[in-house]
Scaffold this active site. Structure first.
Site, PDB file in Angstrom:
ATOM      1  CB  THR A 162       3.370  48.557  30.005  1.00 54.80           C
ATOM      2  OG1 THR A 162       3.701  48.979  28.688  1.00 54.80           O
ATOM      3  CG2 THR A 162       4.609  48.566  30.850  1.00 54.80           C
ATOM      4  N   GLY A 188      11.061  58.949  23.768  1.00 49.12           N
ATOM      5  CA  GLY A 188      10.659  59.183  22.392  1.00 49.12           C
ATOM      6  C   GLY A 188      10.011  60.540  22.252  1.00 49.12           C
ATOM      7  NE  ARG A 189       4.884  58.847  22.018  1.00 54.65           N
ATOM      8  CZ  ARG A 189       3.885  58.109  22.476  1.00 54.65           C
ATOM      9  NH1 ARG A 189       2.674  58.246  21.963  1.00 54.65           N
ATOM     10  NH2 ARG A 189       4.088  57.252  23.458  1.00 54.65           N
ATOM     11  CG  ASP A 206      12.521  47.843  21.515  1.00 57.26           C
ATOM     12  OD1 ASP A 206      12.459  46.698  21.987  1.00 57.26           O
ATOM     13  OD2 ASP A 206      11.734  48.760  21.844  1.00 57.26           O
ATOM     14  CG  LEU A 207      14.712  44.367  16.041  1.00 60.32           C
ATOM     15  CD1 LEU A 207      15.585  43.673  15.006  1.00 60.32           C
ATOM     16  CD2 LEU A 207      13.767  45.345  15.345  1.00 60.32           C
ATOM     17  CE  LYS A 208       9.014  45.693  23.159  1.00 57.80           C
ATOM     18  NZ  LYS A 208       9.415  46.891  22.399  1.00 57.80           N
ATOM     19  CG  LEU A 209      14.865  39.052  18.471  1.00 61.08           C
ATOM     20  CD1 LEU A 209      16.266  38.454  18.318  1.00 61.08           C
ATOM     21  CD2 LEU A 209      14.256  39.333  17.100  1.00 61.08           C
ATOM     22  CG  HIS A 210       8.277  35.229  21.865  1.00 62.64           C
ATOM     23  ND1 HIS A 210       7.276  35.677  22.698  1.00 62.64           N
ATOM     24  CD2 HIS A 210       8.386  33.906  22.112  1.00 62.64           C
ATOM     25  CE1 HIS A 210       6.798  34.665  23.400  1.00 62.64           C
ATOM     26  NE2 HIS A 210       7.453  33.572  23.053  1.00 62.64           N
ATOM     27  CG  ASP A 211      11.038  32.141  15.997  1.00 68.32           C
ATOM     28  OD1 ASP A 211      10.811  30.922  16.089  1.00 68.32           O
ATOM     29  OD2 ASP A 211      10.814  32.810  14.974  1.00 68.32           O
ATOM     30  CB  ILE A 212      12.546  27.719  18.009  1.00 72.20           C
ATOM     31  CG1 ILE A 212      13.094  28.008  16.612  1.00 72.20           C
ATOM     32  CG2 ILE A 212      11.121  27.203  17.948  1.00 72.20           C
ATOM     33  CD1 ILE A 212      13.274  26.758  15.767  1.00 72.20           C
ATOM     34  CG  ASP A 241       9.271  54.683  18.337  1.00 71.54           C
ATOM     35  OD1 ASP A 241       9.968  53.744  17.919  1.00 71.54           O
ATOM     36  OD2 ASP A 241       9.021  54.862  19.543  1.00 71.54           O
ATOM     37  CE  LYS A 294      12.797  52.148  22.059  1.00 73.90           C
ATOM     38  NZ  LYS A 294      11.851  51.344  21.272  1.00 73.90           N
ATOM     39  NE  ARG A 311       4.848  60.456  27.738  1.00 73.57           N
ATOM     40  CZ  ARG A 311       5.597  59.630  26.991  1.00 73.57           C
ATOM     41  NH1 ARG A 311       6.895  59.535  27.209  1.00 73.57           N
ATOM     42  NH2 ARG A 311       5.048  58.908  26.032  1.00 73.57           N
TER      43      ARG A 311
HETATM   44  O1  C5P Z   1       7.376  58.194  22.787  1.00 71.58           O
HETATM   45  P1  C5P Z   1       7.647  57.442  24.052  1.00 71.58           P
HETATM   46  O2  C5P Z   1       8.602  58.158  24.973  1.00 71.58           O
HETATM   47  O3  C5P Z   1       6.399  56.962  24.738  1.00 71.58           O
HETATM   48  O4  C5P Z   1       8.431  56.137  23.526  1.00 71.58           O
HETATM   49  C1  C5P Z   1       8.644  55.052  24.343  1.00 71.58           C
HETATM   50  C2  C5P Z   1       9.379  53.982  23.606  1.00 71.58           C
HETATM   51  O5  C5P Z   1       9.558  52.879  24.478  1.00 71.58           O
HETATM   52  C3  C5P Z   1       8.659  53.440  22.376  1.00 71.58           C
HETATM   53  O6  C5P Z   1       9.654  53.112  21.402  1.00 71.58           O
HETATM   54  C4  C5P Z   1       7.993  52.178  22.874  1.00 71.58           C
HETATM   55  O7  C5P Z   1       7.888  51.179  21.897  1.00 71.58           O
HETATM   56  C5  C5P Z   1       8.953  51.710  23.968  1.00 71.58           C
HETATM   57  N1  C5P Z   1       8.302  50.929  25.020  1.00 71.58           N
HETATM   58  C6  C5P Z   1       7.257  51.413  25.798  1.00 71.58           C
HETATM   59  N2  C5P Z   1       6.693  50.644  26.768  1.00 71.58           N
HETATM   60  C7  C5P Z   1       7.136  49.420  26.980  1.00 71.58           C
HETATM   61  C8  C5P Z   1       8.190  48.917  26.220  1.00 71.58           C
HETATM   62  C9  C5P Z   1       8.753  49.707  25.233  1.00 71.58           C
HETATM   63  O8  C5P Z   1       6.831  52.522  25.628  1.00 71.58           O
HETATM   64  N3  C5P Z   1       6.597  48.698  27.937  1.00 71.58           N
END
Ligand code: C5P
Length: 236
Positions: A119, A214-215, A63-69, A14, A36, A180
């Site tokens: 979430t 991610g982070r 991770d494009l979270k598609l939502h369409d017809i 990201d 991802k 975390r």
């Molecule tokens: O940086 P971090 O570890 O929080 O990254 C989490 C990744 O997971 C991000 O790409 C975020 O879009 C994705 N994600 C999330 N919570 C969700 C669904 C996806 O954090 N419920």
């Protein structure tokens, strides 16, 4: 020295900075099972982002979270498979037929993962959307719908993974963001925007198959230390 790939790790790329994106692919791609690419990177760089991620040898998670017809999602799923993606997300809220269309179009080339409830949606917001009831129950019932529709698994928070694994045996795949570390470990991100968090050890012990990180990794002072911890997490 060859360093093994951490199969259960999906690194979330990201960033809005192309140089950073490339350097993360080079640095983490050979170490992680999966990279991802989310909406931010994909909307900025498109298929080039997918290509650069794949060049590292890791699997690609779009991770494009598609939502369409259903017809549109079906075509988009084929496009994702043609790009070389191994995982693609769709919203369970798009309904069974939409999820089925994605799963059928995947033809076994990629795993369709359903996102149940985002979430950030709490009870109050769900009530405003006329979605009454307990969020946890909705997560479980939409995960059941996703499985019946042929999805390979769901994305769920670290706090939901245990309940979902008790209900849905493998090979149904549980993918878990919100990883975390305890305060004091490298790159303590306790104050960030993630609320439903767990350590990698806890998420894996509860039944997660793939940890989205991610982070805590990409922004770490000592990424190698974080990678070692993630590598060892499955054995603890
Ligand atoms: O940086 P971090 O570890 O929080 O990254 C989490 C990744 O997971 C991000 O790409 C975020 O879009 C994705 N994600 C999330 N919570 C969700 C669904 C996806 O954090 N419920």
């Amino acid at each position: 020295m060859t360093v093994s790939r951490i199969a259960h790790l999906a690194v979330a790329l990201d960033t809005a900075d192309w140089g950073e994106f490339r350097s993360w692919c080079e640095r983490f791609g050979p170490r992680a099972g999966v990279l991802k690419v989310g909406l931010e990177a994909y909307l900025r760089w498109g298929p080039r982002a997918a290509e650069v991620a794949l060049e590292s040898g890791a699997k690609l998670f779009l991770d494009l979270k598609l939502h369409d017809i259903p017809n549109t999602v079906e075509g988009a799923t084929r496009s994702a498979a043609d790009l070389g993606a191994s995982y693609l997300t769709v919203h369970a809220g798009g309904g069974s037929v939409m999820m089925e269309s994605a799963a059928t179009a995947a033809e076994g080339r990629l795993s369709v993962l359903a996102v149940t409830l985002l979430t950030h949606l709490d009870r109050a917001e769900l009530a405003r959307l006329d979605l009454a009831g307990e969020p946890q129950e909705r997560v479980t019932s939409w995960a059941a719908l996703a499985r019946s529709a042929g999805c390979a698994g769901v994305v769920c928070s670290a706090l939901e993974v245990g309940a979902l694994r008790a209900r849905f045996a493998r090979p149904f795949t549980l993918v878990t963001p919100g990883i975390r570390f305890e305060a004091g470990f490298e790159s303590d991100t306790a104050d960030d925007d993630q609320r439903r968090v767990a350590t990698p050890e806890a998420a894996l012990a509860d039944g997660a198959d793939l940890l989205v990180v991610g982070r805590p990794l990409t922004r770490a002072d000592e990424p190698e230390r974080v990678l070692s911890r993630l590598a060892d997490a499955a054995t603890r």
